[in-house]
Design a protein around this motif. Sequence first.
Motif, mmCIF file in Angstrom:
data_model
loop_
_atom_site.group_PDB
_atom_site.id
_atom_site.type_symbol
_atom_site.label_atom_id
_atom_site.label_comp_id
_atom_site.label_asym_id
_atom_site.label_seq_id
_atom_site.Cartn_x
_atom_site.Cartn_y
_atom_site.Cartn_z
ATOM 1 N N GLN A 78 -21.674 45.426 34.303
ATOM 2 C CA GLN A 78 -23.089 45.089 34.423
ATOM 3 C C GLN A 78 -23.551 44.234 33.253
ATOM 4 N N VAL A 79 -23.089 44.585 32.053
ATOM 5 C CA VAL A 79 -23.498 43.854 30.854
ATOM 6 C C VAL A 79 -22.884 42.457 30.861
ATOM 7 N N VAL A 80 -21.624 42.361 31.313
ATOM 8 C CA VAL A 80 -20.985 41.047 31.431
ATOM 9 C C VAL A 80 -21.779 40.164 32.403
ATOM 10 N N ALA A 81 -22.221 40.768 33.518
ATOM 11 C CA ALA A 81 -22.993 40.015 34.507
ATOM 12 C C ALA A 81 -24.330 39.561 33.932
ATOM 13 N N SER A 82 -25.021 40.440 33.193
ATOM 14 C CA SER A 82 -26.315 40.059 32.625
ATOM 15 C C SER A 82 -26.139 38.978 31.562
ATOM 16 N N TYR A 83 -25.042 39.040 30.792
ATOM 17 C CA TYR A 83 -24.745 38.000 29.797
ATOM 18 C C TYR A 83 -24.514 36.654 30.476
ATOM 19 N N THR A 84 -23.708 36.667 31.542
ATOM 20 C CA THR A 84 -23.435 35.430 32.277
ATOM 21 C C THR A 84 -24.702 34.874 32.904
ATOM 22 N N ASN A 85 -25.537 35.759 33.459
ATOM 23 C CA ASN A 85 -26.796 35.307 34.047
ATOM 24 C C ASN A 85 -27.726 34.727 32.989
ATOM 25 N N GLY A 86 -27.727 35.326 31.802
ATOM 26 C CA GLY A 86 -28.534 34.779 30.716
ATOM 27 C C GLY A 86 -28.088 33.376 30.341
ATOM 28 N N LEU A 87 -26.757 33.172 30.295
ATOM 29 C CA LEU A 87 -26.239 31.823 30.010
ATOM 30 C C LEU A 87 -26.638 30.843 31.110
ATOM 31 N N TRP A 141 -33.188 33.880 26.463
ATOM 32 C CA TRP A 141 -32.597 34.152 25.157
ATOM 33 C C TRP A 141 -32.574 35.648 24.868
ATOM 34 N N ILE A 142 -33.647 36.372 25.245
ATOM 35 C CA ILE A 142 -33.714 37.814 25.008
ATOM 36 C C ILE A 142 -32.609 38.538 25.781
ATOM 37 N N VAL A 143 -32.437 38.204 27.061
ATOM 38 C CA VAL A 143 -31.407 38.847 27.880
ATOM 39 C C VAL A 143 -30.015 38.558 27.323
ATOM 40 N N THR A 144 -29.754 37.298 26.962
ATOM 41 C CA THR A 144 -28.436 36.919 26.442
ATOM 42 C C THR A 144 -28.144 37.627 25.125
ATOM 43 N N ARG A 145 -29.129 37.651 24.226
ATOM 44 C CA ARG A 145 -28.937 38.277 22.912
ATOM 45 C C ARG A 145 -28.675 39.772 23.052
ATOM 46 N N ARG A 146 -29.433 40.463 23.913
ATOM 47 C CA ARG A 146 -29.240 41.906 24.095
ATOM 48 C C ARG A 146 -27.877 42.205 24.724
ATOM 49 N N SER A 147 -27.447 41.359 25.658
ATOM 50 C CA SER A 147 -26.141 41.562 26.297
ATOM 51 C C SER A 147 -25.015 41.404 25.283
ATOM 52 N N VAL A 148 -25.114 40.381 24.438
ATOM 53 C CA VAL A 148 -24.094 40.176 23.404
ATOM 54 C C VAL A 148 -24.072 41.371 22.454
ATOM 55 N N HIS A 149 -25.234 41.892 22.107
ATOM 56 C CA HIS A 149 -25.322 43.040 21.203
ATOM 57 C C HIS A 149 -24.580 44.243 21.780
ATOM 58 N N VAL A 150 -24.741 44.496 23.071
ATOM 59 C CA VAL A 150 -24.038 45.611 23.715
ATOM 60 C C VAL A 150 -22.539 45.345 23.764
ATOM 61 N N ALA A 185 -26.982 49.089 28.279
ATOM 62 C CA ALA A 185 -28.193 49.106 27.458
ATOM 63 C C ALA A 185 -28.932 50.437 27.556
ATOM 64 N N GLU A 186 -28.743 51.177 28.669
ATOM 65 C CA GLU A 186 -29.459 52.435 28.862
ATOM 66 C C GLU A 186 -28.644 53.652 28.433
ATOM 67 N N ARG A 187 -27.384 53.452 28.012
ATOM 68 C CA ARG A 187 -26.492 54.603 27.816
ATOM 69 C C ARG A 187 -25.876 54.593 26.416
ATOM 70 N N PRO A 188 -26.572 55.156 25.403
ATOM 71 C CA PRO A 188 -26.012 55.184 24.047
ATOM 72 C C PRO A 188 -24.910 56.232 23.917
#
Length: 338
Positions: A117-126, A231-240, A279-282
Motif C-alpha cells: 500500500q505504501v509503495v502504491a501511495s509513493y508511486t501515485n505521489g510521484l 509532495w505531502i503524500v510522497t514525503r510521508r510514503s518515503v518516511h514509512v 502509516a496507520e500501524r506503528p
Amino acid sequence: MQDDAKPPPGGHAGHDHAGHDHAGHGHGGHGHGGHGHSHAAKVTRDSERRILWVMLLTLVFMLVEVVGGVISGSLALIADAAHMLTDLLALFMAWFAFRLSRRPPDPLRSYGYHRFQVVASYTNGLFLLLITAWIVYEAADRLLSPDPVDGWVMLVVAVAGMLANAGGMLILAMGDRDNLNMKAALLHVVSDLLGSLGAVVAAGIIIATGWVPVDPILSVVFAVLILRSAWIVTRRSVHVLLEGTPDDRSGPDRIAAILREKVAGVLDVHHIHFWSLTAERPLLTLHVTVAEGAAAAEILANVKKVLRHDLGIDHTTVQVDIGTCPDEMHDPHRQETG
C-alpha cells in the motif's frame, strides 16, 4: 528464545505476525507481552470497493473527454483525458494494493503484503508530481501557440466531468481517510475535479470573451494547488518506507523517559526501534533492564500496559534484560572501547 531488537525491513523475523497471542512470560531474562490482536493493517473491502467505483467513473469520463475533445477541437480536453489516463493507472495501482494486502502472511513475508500500500501511495505521489510538471509545460505551450476552441462543447464536457469527479471524491472521502493509499487516490480525483472546474471557468470565459489563454493560465493555478498535496503524500510514503519514526507519536527518547518514570523496577530502556508497517500501524521493539531478582513478568506486563494505554502503541516486542543486556555483553565494539 532471543529476539533481535533491530527489525528487518517490513517486520521482525522469528515470530508470526498473522494475529497470534503472546502471554506475558520471561525466558532467560526476556519476553513478549500479551497483545492479542492481528498485526495486519486494517485493510477493508470497503476501501477496495470505493476505489473500484471511482476507477469505473474515471474510465467512462476519460472516454467522454476524448470524444468531446475531438468534436470541439479542444486540446485542453484531450490533454485532460491523458491526465485522466494517468489517474486511471494510479487508481488501478491503489486498488491492486488493497487486493494484494488481503493476502495472508507467508514464510517470506511475516507481515503479509500490507507494505505494498505504501509503495502504491509513493508511486501515485510521484505520478502527481509528474502530472503537475506536465500541466505547467502544456500551459506554457498553449500560451505561446493558442488554438481555437469550441467553448460550448468544452463547457458541456467540463460540467459532466466536474460532476463525475465530485461523485468520485465523495466516494473516497467517505472511506478510510487515515490510509495513505486512499489519500493518494483521493488526491488524484481532487486534481481531476480541479481540472474540470478550471475547464468550466475557462469555457465560460471563452464563450463570453473569446480569450483562449485563460485555459492555460487557470491550469497553472490548479497545478500549484496539486503540487503541495502531492509532495505531502510522497514525503510521508518515503518516511514509512525508510522505517522512520511515526510522525504523530512520541520519539524513542520520550518513550524511554515515560517507561522509566511510570514503571517501577525499570532501570534502563535501550535498543529502541520505532517504525511503521503502514502509516496507520506503528510497531515498536525495545529492551528494558531490571535488577537481579526483580519480578520480570510483572514489569513486562506494566511496560506493555503503559505503551498501550499512554502511547497508543498496540504491537510491541519487549525484551527484559536481567542486570546486563546480553547484546551489549557480546558486542565486539563495546569490548574494544571499554
